[in-house]
Design a protein around this motif. Structure first.
Motif, mmCIF file in Angstrom:
data_model
loop_
_atom_site.group_PDB
_atom_site.id
_atom_site.type_symbol
_atom_site.label_atom_id
_atom_site.label_comp_id
_atom_site.label_asym_id
_atom_site.label_seq_id
_atom_site.Cartn_x
_atom_site.Cartn_y
_atom_site.Cartn_z
ATOM 1 N N ARG A 99 0.683 -1.291 0.006
ATOM 2 C CA ARG A 99 0.030 0.058 0.063
ATOM 3 C C ARG A 99 0.692 1.079 0.133
ATOM 4 N NH1 ARG A 99 -2.004 3.964 2.827
ATOM 5 N NH2 ARG A 99 -0.775 3.389 4.813
ATOM 6 N N LEU A 100 1.964 1.309 0.679
ATOM 7 C CA LEU A 100 2.764 2.353 1.010
ATOM 8 C C LEU A 100 3.711 2.610 -0.349
ATOM 9 C CD1 LEU A 100 4.460 1.720 4.381
ATOM 10 C CD2 LEU A 100 2.929 3.686 3.762
ATOM 11 N N ALA A 101 3.916 1.439 -1.346
ATOM 12 C CA ALA A 101 4.476 1.665 -2.542
ATOM 13 C C ALA A 101 3.715 2.058 -3.790
ATOM 14 C CB ALA A 101 5.165 0.284 -2.764
ATOM 15 N N ARG A 102 2.319 1.999 -3.309
ATOM 16 C CA ARG A 102 1.416 2.533 -4.718
ATOM 17 C C ARG A 102 1.729 3.954 -5.143
ATOM 18 N NH1 ARG A 102 -3.361 0.765 -6.503
ATOM 19 N NH2 ARG A 102 -3.854 -0.768 -4.673
ATOM 20 N N GLY A 103 2.125 4.055 -6.326
ATOM 21 C CA GLY A 103 2.374 5.264 -6.833
ATOM 22 C C GLY A 103 3.869 5.778 -6.809
ATOM 23 N N SER A 104 4.501 5.140 -6.093
ATOM 24 C CA SER A 104 5.967 5.409 -5.856
ATOM 25 C C SER A 104 7.040 5.480 -7.069
ATOM 26 C CB SER A 104 6.625 4.766 -4.493
ATOM 27 O OG SER A 104 6.920 3.457 -5.022
ATOM 28 N N GLY A 105 6.642 4.431 -7.843
ATOM 29 C CA GLY A 105 7.606 4.055 -8.895
ATOM 30 C C GLY A 105 8.657 3.167 -8.515
ATOM 31 N N VAL A 106 8.771 2.582 -7.288
ATOM 32 C CA VAL A 106 9.532 2.032 -6.747
ATOM 33 C C VAL A 106 9.061 0.256 -7.147
ATOM 34 C CG1 VAL A 106 10.850 0.956 -4.999
ATOM 35 C CG2 VAL A 106 10.372 3.343 -5.171
ATOM 36 N N LYS A 107 9.936 -0.357 -7.801
ATOM 37 C CA LYS A 107 9.454 -2.022 -8.049
ATOM 38 C C LYS A 107 9.742 -2.606 -6.568
ATOM 39 C CE LYS A 107 9.028 -1.208 -12.465
ATOM 40 N NZ LYS A 107 7.478 -1.248 -13.119
ATOM 41 N N LEU A 108 9.074 -3.378 -6.197
ATOM 42 C CA LEU A 108 9.000 -4.516 -5.251
ATOM 43 C C LEU A 108 9.515 -5.725 -5.444
ATOM 44 C CD1 LEU A 108 7.730 -1.658 -4.244
ATOM 45 C CD2 LEU A 108 6.682 -3.165 -2.512
ATOM 46 N N PHE A 109 9.990 -6.446 -4.515
ATOM 47 C CA PHE A 109 10.442 -7.894 -4.747
ATOM 48 C C PHE A 109 10.489 -8.522 -3.306
ATOM 49 C CE2 PHE A 109 12.814 -11.886 -5.268
ATOM 50 C CZ PHE A 109 12.496 -12.383 -6.303
ATOM 51 N N ALA A 110 9.558 -9.531 -2.847
ATOM 52 C CA ALA A 110 9.607 -10.106 -1.760
ATOM 53 C C ALA A 110 10.303 -11.315 -1.602
ATOM 54 C CB ALA A 110 8.206 -10.611 -1.488
ATOM 55 N N VAL A 111 11.018 -11.494 -0.490
ATOM 56 C CA VAL A 111 12.287 -12.655 -0.281
ATOM 57 C C VAL A 111 11.769 -13.423 1.051
ATOM 58 C CG1 VAL A 111 14.158 -11.642 -1.541
ATOM 59 C CG2 VAL A 111 13.834 -11.046 0.741
ATOM 60 N N ASN A 112 12.143 -14.838 1.168
ATOM 61 C CA ASN A 112 11.801 -15.488 2.429
ATOM 62 C C ASN A 112 10.530 -15.575 2.683
ATOM 63 O OD1 ASN A 112 14.755 -14.409 2.526
ATOM 64 N ND2 ASN A 112 14.903 -15.744 4.155
ATOM 65 N N SER A 113 9.700 -14.531 3.072
ATOM 66 C CA SER A 113 8.214 -15.018 3.217
ATOM 67 C C SER A 113 7.616 -13.883 2.489
ATOM 68 C CB SER A 113 8.066 -14.689 4.700
ATOM 69 O OG SER A 113 8.627 -15.493 5.631
ATOM 70 N N SER A 114 6.918 -14.541 1.244
ATOM 71 C CA SER A 114 5.960 -13.958 0.397
ATOM 72 C C SER A 114 4.549 -13.611 1.339
ATOM 73 C CB SER A 114 6.090 -14.184 -0.582
ATOM 74 O OG SER A 114 5.149 -13.429 -1.639
ATOM 75 N N LEU A 115 3.825 -12.785 0.475
ATOM 76 C CA LEU A 115 2.318 -12.999 0.903
ATOM 77 C C LEU A 115 1.446 -14.279 1.026
ATOM 78 C CD1 LEU A 115 3.088 -9.762 0.446
ATOM 79 C CD2 LEU A 115 0.644 -9.582 -0.020
ATOM 80 N N THR A 116 0.892 -14.445 2.124
ATOM 81 C CA THR A 116 0.203 -15.761 2.179
ATOM 82 C C THR A 116 -1.023 -15.814 1.148
ATOM 83 O OG1 THR A 116 -1.350 -14.806 3.880
ATOM 84 C CG2 THR A 116 0.624 -15.874 4.486
ATOM 85 N N PRO A 117 -1.261 -16.833 0.821
ATOM 86 C CA PRO A 117 -2.637 -17.141 -0.011
ATOM 87 C C PRO A 117 -3.714 -16.216 0.549
ATOM 88 C CG PRO A 117 -1.451 -19.012 0.016
ATOM 89 C CD PRO A 117 -1.136 -18.353 1.003
ATOM 90 N N ASP A 118 -4.067 -16.158 1.719
ATOM 91 C CA ASP A 118 -4.983 -15.224 2.428
ATOM 92 C C ASP A 118 -4.762 -13.963 2.054
ATOM 93 O OD1 ASP A 118 -6.592 -17.537 3.254
ATOM 94 O OD2 ASP A 118 -5.949 -17.247 5.118
ATOM 95 N N GLN A 119 -3.733 -13.379 2.104
ATOM 96 C CA GLN A 119 -3.420 -12.010 1.879
ATOM 97 C C GLN A 119 -3.569 -11.808 0.613
ATOM 98 O OE1 GLN A 119 0.616 -12.186 3.748
ATOM 99 N NE2 GLN A 119 0.037 -10.503 5.466
#
Length: 361
Positions: A99-119
């Motif tokens: 949510r904080l990244a929306r509109g920032s222009g920064v690309k995001l990458f998750a490591v180790n623990s990504s978002l759960t299926p429920d999330q």
């Protein structure tokens, strides 16, 4: 003279141009600055960044969720934003970081623990509702939990000659997907050994002192415990200290498992006090840097193995492998060529091949 000056100016400008164009990355490290695992994780990432010509900044949250979110806000909404933000879904913080990244222009990458299926049922997956969330990479945590448990239970089953035996388990932070998946691996192994009785599983939050205090009580509550499963090395060390103070001998009276790669845990395994050791996931951040380096150069890792991947990084170590890993841990830059793993300019390469094998040579 003018020719020499012109040549010098050319190379200075070339170097400046390359410096300015180098991909910049911030990693939100959820651990503590001096926490052995997260410190070695950061060092491996820095080694990769240096070899790949990338700029990497690491911010430690010190195991504080609010601090991590404040850091994410500063990085994503400040003036000097990086090209990429690498984050961990520690304590389920992923959706708020997106949510904080929306509109920032920064690309995001998750490591180790990504978002759960429920999330992800709410946020969407990578490159969906949040298109700048470009990918994720996690290790085989469930298999790691299973490998440790199976080795311990098999060793004790041989010693117990078919008789029942008692087990204790020390897990990490309850709200962390990695801890949950390692527990699933433990339960899968326990199902294969009906004579193993899990007396209690506690959450030690990856912390040595907390595990020590819990183990002091648990060993007295369950005096016949002969197997102790721990989801990381710090908790194993805490439980081992408690056992020793109560007159038990690790590796003889009680079998302990551990997971990680610190010189301390490798040496403790080699001297026989730890009976089952699994390692590998400290490399994941470095491999993520390879993916981001290639993505920045126009090679989309989604076409070479997928945008979301689970990598079999965990490996059960024997004495020879532990010695080889320890040797690499003690060398500058881990004695690895990260560029050799890049697919830039390698049109025939079908996929990335990340594993612990380069550190076994």
């Amino acid at each position: 003279m003018k020719g020499r000056c012109a040549s010098l100016l050319f190379f200075l400008c070339l170097g400046l141009s390359q410096s300015l164009s180098a991909a910049s990355v911030v990693f939100l490290n959820p651990g503590r600055t001096h926490e052995p695992f997260w410190a070695s994780y950061a060092q491996f990432m820095q080694a990769a960044a240096g070899d790949l010509g990338m700029k990497l900044e690491i911010r430690y949250a010190e195991r504080n969720l609010e601090r991590m979110l404040d850091q994410a806000r500063e990085v994503l909404q400040g003036e000097n934003r990086p090209d990429y933000l690498v984050f961990v879904n520690e304590q389920y913080a992923g959706p708020e970081i997106l949510r904080l990244a929306r509109g920032s222009g920064v690309k995001l990458f998750a490591v180790n623990s990504s978002l759960t299926p429920d999330q992800q049922s709410v946020t969407g997956g990578t490159r969906e509702r949040y298109p700048d969330w470009i990918g994720s990479m996690v290790p085989n945590d469930e298999e790691a939990g299973y490998l440790m448990a199976h080795s311990l239970l098999e060793q004790q089953a041989r010693r117990a000659y078919g008789q029942p035996f008692d087990v204790l388990a020390f897990s990490g932070v309850k709200q962390t997907p990695a801890a949950q998946r390692r527990e699933q691996g433990l339960m899968a192994a326990l199902a294969e050994f009906p004579q193993a009785r899990l007396r209690q599983l506690v959450y030690s939050e990856w912390n040595r002192d907390r595990a020590y205090n819990q183990a002091l009580q648990l060993f007295q509550r369950y005096p016949d415990v002969s197997v102790v499963w721990s989801a990381n090395d710090e908790m194993a060390f805490g439980a081992m200290k408690a056992a020793t103070e109560l007159g038990r001998k690790p590796g003889r009276d009680v079998y302990f498992s551990a997971l990680n790669n610190s010189p301390e845990v490798l040496r403790t395994y080699l001297d026989g006090q730890i009976s089952a050791l699994v390692s590998g996931h400290f490399t994941l951040g470095g491999w993520a840097m390879v993916l981001l380096h290639d993505y920045d150069a126009g090679v989309d890792f989604a076409r070479h193995g997928g945008k979301d991947r689970e990598v079999r990084l965990f490996m059960a170590l024997d004495r020879d492998k532990a010695k080889r890993l320890l040797r690499h841990m003690e060398q500058q830059g881990y004695d690895l060529d990260f560029r050799a793993l890049s697919l830039v300019g390698k049109t025939s390469a079908p996929d990335y091949r990340f594993s612990l094998e380069p550190l076994m040579k």
